[in-house]
Structures are given as C-alpha cells and as structure tokens.
Write a protein that holds these residues in place. Structure first.
Motif, mmCIF file in Angstrom:
data_model
loop_
_atom_site.group_PDB
_atom_site.id
_atom_site.type_symbol
_atom_site.label_atom_id
_atom_site.label_comp_id
_atom_site.label_asym_id
_atom_site.label_seq_id
_atom_site.Cartn_x
_atom_site.Cartn_y
_atom_site.Cartn_z
ATOM 1 N N CYS A 35 23.472 -28.189 -15.370
ATOM 2 C CA CYS A 35 23.578 -27.205 -16.207
ATOM 3 C C CYS A 35 25.097 -26.316 -15.667
ATOM 4 O O CYS A 35 25.209 -26.119 -14.275
ATOM 5 C CB CYS A 35 22.297 -26.098 -15.878
ATOM 6 S SG CYS A 35 22.604 -24.489 -16.682
ATOM 7 N N CYS A 38 23.394 -22.698 -14.030
ATOM 8 C CA CYS A 38 22.544 -22.442 -12.866
ATOM 9 C C CYS A 38 22.527 -23.832 -11.849
ATOM 10 O O CYS A 38 21.962 -23.816 -10.886
ATOM 11 C CB CYS A 38 21.098 -22.387 -13.269
ATOM 12 S SG CYS A 38 20.323 -23.635 -13.900
ATOM 13 N N CYS A 65 18.806 -25.748 -21.094
ATOM 14 C CA CYS A 65 18.394 -25.833 -19.474
ATOM 15 C C CYS A 65 16.968 -25.206 -19.517
ATOM 16 O O CYS A 65 16.722 -23.954 -19.832
ATOM 17 C CB CYS A 65 19.325 -25.035 -18.764
ATOM 18 S SG CYS A 65 18.924 -24.851 -17.222
ATOM 19 N N CYS A 68 17.394 -21.665 -16.773
ATOM 20 C CA CYS A 68 17.933 -20.502 -17.484
ATOM 21 C C CYS A 68 18.350 -20.397 -18.843
ATOM 22 O O CYS A 68 18.507 -19.354 -19.310
ATOM 23 C CB CYS A 68 19.538 -20.417 -16.586
ATOM 24 S SG CYS A 68 20.747 -21.536 -17.379
ATOM 25 N N PHE A 70 20.228 -22.198 -20.788
ATOM 26 C CA PHE A 70 21.602 -22.329 -21.408
ATOM 27 C C PHE A 70 21.453 -23.584 -22.177
ATOM 28 O O PHE A 70 20.921 -24.539 -21.879
ATOM 29 C CB PHE A 70 22.668 -22.578 -20.118
ATOM 30 C CG PHE A 70 24.171 -22.637 -20.331
ATOM 31 C CD1 PHE A 70 24.764 -21.707 -20.985
ATOM 32 C CD2 PHE A 70 24.867 -23.931 -19.982
ATOM 33 C CE1 PHE A 70 25.979 -21.819 -21.491
ATOM 34 C CE2 PHE A 70 26.172 -24.110 -20.448
ATOM 35 C CZ PHE A 70 26.847 -22.965 -20.997
HETATM 36 ZN ZN LIG Z 1 20.630 -23.625 -16.380
#
Ligand SMILES: [Zn+2]
Length: 317
Positions: A35, A38, A65, A68, A70
């Motif tokens: 990612c 993170c 992700c 997080c 994303f």
């Molecule tokens: Zn992430």
C-alpha cells in the motif's frame, strides 16, 4: 516487514494483454506492491476493469487496502513501463496528438487563475512555485504574471516543450521521482491530478518536502476516485485513486499538516469529482502517531469508498 507475493502466470498474461491493448510493444515486469499509504500488503478486490481509451475497457485490478482503505491498481508494472508510457503513449492515447490543443491550454490558464483566487488568503503576495506534473504549465502562468518565480516538471516531452516554447515557462522534462530540486526553496508546491500517475508517490512527496521551505505549502488535487465515479469508470492511467483522507495521510506522513481539505472545486468546474488538500510544511509524524492516524477512521473510509464505486462496471460486491 511484509513479503510481497510473486505475480502468478495468469496475472502476467493479463498484464501482457493490457500492454498490447494500450499500444506498448515491449514487455515489462509486473508485481504486487505494498500500500502506498500504510505499507501493508492485505488487499481486497474493488474493481476488476478500467477504461483504456476510446471507451474501451480492459481487465486491470483495482484493490482497496484492508488496513487503511487506500485504493490503487495492483499488481503494477516496473517503473520503466511508466517512463516509456508517459514519454511515448500517454498524450497520443488520450488526445491523439503529441502537442496540446488550444482548449487544453486555455483550461490550464483558467484553472491557474481559479487556484490563485481560491488560495489567496493562504499565499504570500509573491514567492516561488513548483508545479509537479505540470504538463504544458499553463496553470503557472497567472502566478508568473503576478511576479511569482515558477518552475514546472513533467515527463511528457511534447507538452513540456510546448509550454517552454509558447508560454515562455521554465519546465524540466523529468519524472517526479527524478526531480533535482534546490533545498528549502519553494513557498508553494502544486500537484494537480498528477499524483495519480507517478510510480513512486512516497519518493515524489519526499522530494517535494525537501524542496519546500519551513511553513511552505503543498496543494494536492486528487481527481481519480470521484472523478472516475463521475465519469462512470476508472481510467487505466491512474495508478491510485485519491480521497481527502488518503491525501491527508500521505501529507502527514511526509511532513505536511493539512490546513484545508475540501471537495469544493478549487480549480474550477472543468474537473468534476476533484478533492483538494492544502498542507503546511512542518515535521513528519512519528511512526506511532502515523500508525494511529491510519487506524483512525479506516473502517469509515472503506465503507465510503465501497459505496462510491458500487455502480462502476467491474465493481466487486
Ligand atoms: Zn494501506
């Protein structure tokens, strides 16, 4: 440290098909990436196909992700692919030409004007501006007219040269990860709709932070996620799909404190779905503080993203 998994044969075949479909003749390696935000490696499939130009869609996985929230393309090609793609294919695929149309330049000029107005209360009267991924650089012209010293960078030689020749701008033809910049120099760095294209977003933001003076500003326009939703499909040229939260997290990771975060169209109406964050340069967060920031609100972000993309073609339930 997480192990990034090997790319399997089926993925490689699919990747090769994709290269041919967008007109790239050479083969490039393709691998799963951690990612961007993170660093974790746990993802869920989000959207299975993207738009590759002229209304055609192609299989290319976009994932979310699980840590997080994303959203990014994964697996991704090696950096050389992006270098070659942006040098030779990007504008031709997008617009069928290597030089910008007049309407494109006029739009850049107007967006620069709107940006100056939108940020007026945050900006010094004059200063030094860096536009990363500036294309032909029209966005910098209103700043230059008011006495700002401006510098743009872009890997697309045709568009960059056009800006240097016709708009009399200083533009370096270079990818964002390879920029060579003076330290603690700029008062304002803008990245409008370009962070989606770079292959190493962390390296790019690190370079930008080093080149910004203490208290200087970074303005990021993210347009891929909600812009994609507004357009009815994700574009294959966007490696990542930014939201207000993910832009904010990346800023804090690299030493900017967000001071403005909005989906009000700060660069004007021509890019629907844009989101905007302005950050002020300070200290990067500690690893612990960043990890806490990643966890906080992650579940809500995932729910928001899933709801936003639910009706796109290829969206996973
Ligand atoms: Zn992430």
């Amino acid at each position: 440290m997480h192990q990034v998994s090997e790319t399997n044969e089926a993925q490689l075949d699919a990747a090769r098909d994709y290269l041919r479909a967008v007109g790239v003749e050479d083969d490039y390696a393709c691998a799963e990436q951690p990612c961007d935000v993170c660093g974790d490696t746990h993802f869920a499939a989000l959207v299975d196909e993207v738009e590759i130009g002229q209304g055609r869609r192609w299989k290319l996985p976009v994932v979310i992700c699980e840590t997080c929230g994303f959203v990014m393309q994964n697996p991704r090609f090696e950096p050389e692919f992006y270098d070659a793609y942006y040098r030779k294919h990007y504008r031709v695929n997008l617009f069928g030409a290597t030089e910008p149309e007049r309407a494109f330049i006029v739009d850049q000029l107007r967006r620069g004007e709107r940006l100056l107005q939108s940020l007026e209360s945050y900006l010094p009267a004059t200063g030094r501006l860096l536009d990363v991924g500036c294309s032909s650089g029209g966005l910098m012209v209103p700043f230059a007219k008011r006495g700002w010293e401006v510098l743009g960078t872009d890997p697309d030689a045709g568009y960059a040269e056009y800006g240097a020749r016709h708009l009399k701008l200083k533009i370096e033809t270079v990818g964002a990860e390879d920029m060579v910049l003076p330290e603690a120099h700029f008062d304002l760095v803008v990245i409008t709709g370009s962070l989606e294209h770079v292959h190493d977003v962390n390296r790019t933001l690190e370079l930008c932070r080093r080149a910004t003076r203490e208290g200087g500003l970074l303005f990021i326009e993210g347009r891929a996620l909600l812009g994609g939703v507004a357009a009815g499909t994700f574009s294959h040229t966007h490696r990542r799909y930014l939201t207000l939260r993910s832009i904010g997290l990346m800023m804090r990771k690299h030493g900017w404190e967000p001071i403005l975060s909005t989906d009000e169209l700060l660069t004007g109406p021509t890019r629907p779905g844009g989101v905007y964050v302005l950050g002020r340069a300070g200290e990067p967060m500690s690893a612990d503080a960043f990890a806490a920031a990643v966890r906080e609100g992650a579940a809500e972000e995932q729910a928001r993203v899933r709801a936003a993309v639910a009706n796109l073609p290829g969206a996973r339930r």
